[in-house]
Design an enzyme around this catalytic site. Structure first.
Site, PDB file in Angstrom:
ATOM      1  N   ALA A 179      -8.170  -7.493  -9.145  1.00  0.00           N
ATOM      2  CA  ALA A 179      -9.274  -8.373  -8.760  1.00  0.00           C
ATOM      3  C   ALA A 179     -10.292  -7.607  -7.937  1.00  0.00           C
ATOM      4  O   ALA A 179      -9.937  -6.736  -7.142  1.00  0.00           O
ATOM      5  CB  ALA A 179      -8.766  -9.570  -7.966  1.00  0.00           C
TER       6      ALA A 179
ATOM      7  N   GLY B 262      -6.421  -4.889  -5.145  1.00  0.00           N
ATOM      8  CA  GLY B 262      -7.777  -5.324  -4.835  1.00  0.00           C
ATOM      9  C   GLY B 262      -8.743  -4.170  -4.640  1.00  0.00           C
ATOM     10  O   GLY B 262      -9.829  -4.363  -4.087  1.00  0.00           O
ATOM     11  N   THR B 263      -8.368  -2.973  -5.072  1.00  0.00           N
ATOM     12  CA  THR B 263      -9.252  -1.816  -4.946  1.00  0.00           C
ATOM     13  C   THR B 263     -10.464  -1.980  -5.866  1.00  0.00           C
ATOM     14  O   THR B 263     -10.320  -2.324  -7.034  1.00  0.00           O
ATOM     15  CB  THR B 263      -8.496  -0.523  -5.303  1.00  0.00           C
ATOM     16  OG1 THR B 263      -7.491  -0.289  -4.307  1.00  0.00           O
ATOM     17  CG2 THR B 263      -9.434   0.673  -5.356  1.00  0.00           C
TER      18      THR B 263
ATOM     19  N   HIS C 246     -23.459  -7.247   1.529  1.00  0.00           N
ATOM     20  CA  HIS C 246     -22.227  -6.750   2.129  1.00  0.00           C
ATOM     21  C   HIS C 246     -22.552  -5.849   3.315  1.00  0.00           C
ATOM     22  O   HIS C 246     -23.701  -5.463   3.517  1.00  0.00           O
ATOM     23  CB  HIS C 246     -21.396  -5.965   1.106  1.00  0.00           C
ATOM     24  CG  HIS C 246     -20.586  -6.819   0.185  1.00  0.00           C
ATOM     25  ND1 HIS C 246     -21.065  -7.246  -1.038  1.00  0.00           N
ATOM     26  CD2 HIS C 246     -19.337  -7.342   0.301  1.00  0.00           C
ATOM     27  CE1 HIS C 246     -20.142  -7.982  -1.638  1.00  0.00           C
ATOM     28  NE2 HIS C 246     -19.093  -8.058  -0.849  1.00  0.00           N
ATOM     29  N   HIS C 247     -21.511  -5.475   4.042  1.00  0.00           N
ATOM     30  CA  HIS C 247     -21.647  -4.578   5.190  1.00  0.00           C
ATOM     31  C   HIS C 247     -22.095  -3.185   4.739  1.00  0.00           C
ATOM     32  O   HIS C 247     -21.983  -2.816   3.569  1.00  0.00           O
ATOM     33  CB  HIS C 247     -20.315  -4.485   5.939  1.00  0.00           C
ATOM     34  CG  HIS C 247     -19.159  -4.102   5.057  1.00  0.00           C
ATOM     35  ND1 HIS C 247     -18.830  -2.794   4.788  1.00  0.00           N
ATOM     36  CD2 HIS C 247     -18.279  -4.863   4.371  1.00  0.00           C
ATOM     37  CE1 HIS C 247     -17.785  -2.755   3.980  1.00  0.00           C
ATOM     38  NE2 HIS C 247     -17.431  -4.003   3.709  1.00  0.00           N
TER      39      HIS C 247
ATOM     40  N   ASN D 271     -12.085  -9.435  -6.002  1.00  0.00           N
ATOM     41  CA  ASN D 271     -12.164 -10.346  -4.857  1.00  0.00           C
ATOM     42  C   ASN D 271     -10.979 -11.309  -4.927  1.00  0.00           C
ATOM     43  O   ASN D 271     -10.862 -12.071  -5.891  1.00  0.00           O
ATOM     44  CB  ASN D 271     -13.488 -11.112  -4.919  1.00  0.00           C
ATOM     45  CG  ASN D 271     -13.766 -11.894  -3.663  1.00  0.00           C
ATOM     46  OD1 ASN D 271     -12.894 -12.545  -3.117  1.00  0.00           O
ATOM     47  ND2 ASN D 271     -15.004 -11.839  -3.202  1.00  0.00           N
ATOM     48  N   PHE D 272     -10.107 -11.279  -3.918  1.00  0.00           N
ATOM     49  CA  PHE D 272      -8.921 -12.128  -3.933  1.00  0.00           C
ATOM     50  C   PHE D 272      -9.126 -13.456  -3.195  1.00  0.00           C
ATOM     51  O   PHE D 272      -8.160 -14.124  -2.844  1.00  0.00           O
ATOM     52  CB  PHE D 272      -7.708 -11.386  -3.354  1.00  0.00           C
ATOM     53  CG  PHE D 272      -6.935 -10.640  -4.405  1.00  0.00           C
ATOM     54  CD1 PHE D 272      -6.073 -11.305  -5.244  1.00  0.00           C
ATOM     55  CD2 PHE D 272      -7.107  -9.279  -4.570  1.00  0.00           C
ATOM     56  CE1 PHE D 272      -5.367 -10.635  -6.232  1.00  0.00           C
ATOM     57  CE2 PHE D 272      -6.414  -8.588  -5.550  1.00  0.00           C
ATOM     58  CZ  PHE D 272      -5.545  -9.271  -6.379  1.00  0.00           C
TER      59      PHE D 272
ATOM     60  N   LYS E  95     -19.838  -0.684   2.671  1.00  0.00           N
ATOM     61  CA  LYS E  95     -19.410  -1.023   1.318  1.00  0.00           C
ATOM     62  C   LYS E  95     -19.762   0.116   0.370  1.00  0.00           C
ATOM     63  O   LYS E  95     -20.923   0.542   0.307  1.00  0.00           O
ATOM     64  CB  LYS E  95     -20.103  -2.314   0.878  1.00  0.00           C
ATOM     65  CG  LYS E  95     -19.779  -2.782  -0.537  1.00  0.00           C
ATOM     66  CD  LYS E  95     -18.384  -3.340  -0.643  1.00  0.00           C
ATOM     67  CE  LYS E  95     -18.168  -4.002  -1.992  1.00  0.00           C
ATOM     68  NZ  LYS E  95     -16.762  -4.388  -2.208  1.00  0.00           N
TER      69      LYS E  95
ATOM     70  N   GLY F 217     -18.289  -5.123  -7.076  1.00  0.00           N
ATOM     71  CA  GLY F 217     -17.507  -5.524  -8.243  1.00  0.00           C
ATOM     72  C   GLY F 217     -17.532  -7.018  -8.453  1.00  0.00           C
ATOM     73  O   GLY F 217     -17.533  -7.499  -9.594  1.00  0.00           O
ATOM     74  N   THR F 218     -17.574  -7.762  -7.350  1.00  0.00           N
ATOM     75  CA  THR F 218     -17.621  -9.218  -7.460  1.00  0.00           C
ATOM     76  C   THR F 218     -18.922  -9.675  -8.105  1.00  0.00           C
ATOM     77  O   THR F 218     -18.931 -10.561  -8.964  1.00  0.00           O
ATOM     78  CB  THR F 218     -17.474  -9.870  -6.074  1.00  0.00           C
ATOM     79  OG1 THR F 218     -16.220  -9.487  -5.500  1.00  0.00           O
ATOM     80  CG2 THR F 218     -17.536 -11.385  -6.173  1.00  0.00           C
TER      81      THR F 218
END
Length: 205
Positions: free
Chosen positions: A84, A60-61, A119-120, A86-87, A123, A129-130
């Site tokens: 991915a 998930g990197t 995002h935070h 995002n999992f 990030k 990436g998502t």
């Protein structure tokens, strides 16, 4: 890096490795699947170990540029890697929805699309990436607006607008545990359905 191995009745975690406890080829070879969530700068040194160990991988990197020949190397080892951005299990539903919404031009003529993501502040990649995957799944050229604030776990939203209508699709990550849930699901499936997953690289979401 978390290693999953077959127990007496189900798969279980056999080891957890990090910067202070580096993973080795020997440790990898004792497991069935490696679950990898590391900063992107750690991947260049980790990939050769994973390849040498000839182990299946769930990774998930984000923010790492994968080599063009990596899929061929994984397939040559007769292994399976699942990658991915995002999992989240729900993200797979979103992927199908975006595929449908991307075809809305057949109905509306000239719809306008925009993707917003939050995002935070820690990030690394921007846009995420998502969010980039959302645009790929949509199969439409559209702007991505990225915001970094607080400790937001992840919000992604598509806005589809026509002359008379507005449609919004939104996904919000409530807890970071959902990423671990999805990665463990993928790793368990990979370990128990090896013959059903093609060698090389598969994308989860």
């Amino acid at each position: 890096v978390t290693l999953l191995q077959q127990g007496q009745s189900e798969h279980q975690i056999s080891g957890i490795y990090n910067r202070s406890n580096p993973v080795t080829v020997a440790a990898l070879q004792d497991a069935d699947v490696a679950i990898v969530f590391v900063p992107p700068m750690a991947m260049p040194s980790l990939i050769p170990l994973l390849l040498d160990a000839r182990i299946d991988v769930v990774c998930g990197t984000t923010g790492h540029a994968w080599a063009d020949d990596l899929a061929a190397q994984v397939a040559a080892n007769n292994n399976r890697w699942v990658l991915a951005h995002n999992f989240s299990l729900g993200m797979n539903l979103v992927r199908h929805c975006l595929g449908i919404l991307g075809k809305s031009g057949l109905l509306f003529g000239n719809p306008q699309y925009r993707i917003d993501e939050v995002h935070h502040t820690k990030k690394v990649d921007s846009p995420s990436g998502t969010a980039i995957s959302w645009r790929e799944w949509l199969e439409q050229d559209c702007d991505i607006h990225a915001t970094r604030e607080g400790d937001v776990r992840g919000i992604h939203q598509l806005l589809l607008e026509t002359e008379f209508e507005k449609i919004e699709l939104r996904h919000e990550s409530k807890e970071r545990a959902l990423f671990a849930q999805g990665a463990i699901w993928a790793a368990t499936y990979l370990a128990t359905h090896t013959a059903e997953v093609a060698t090389g690289i598969t994308t989860f979401a």
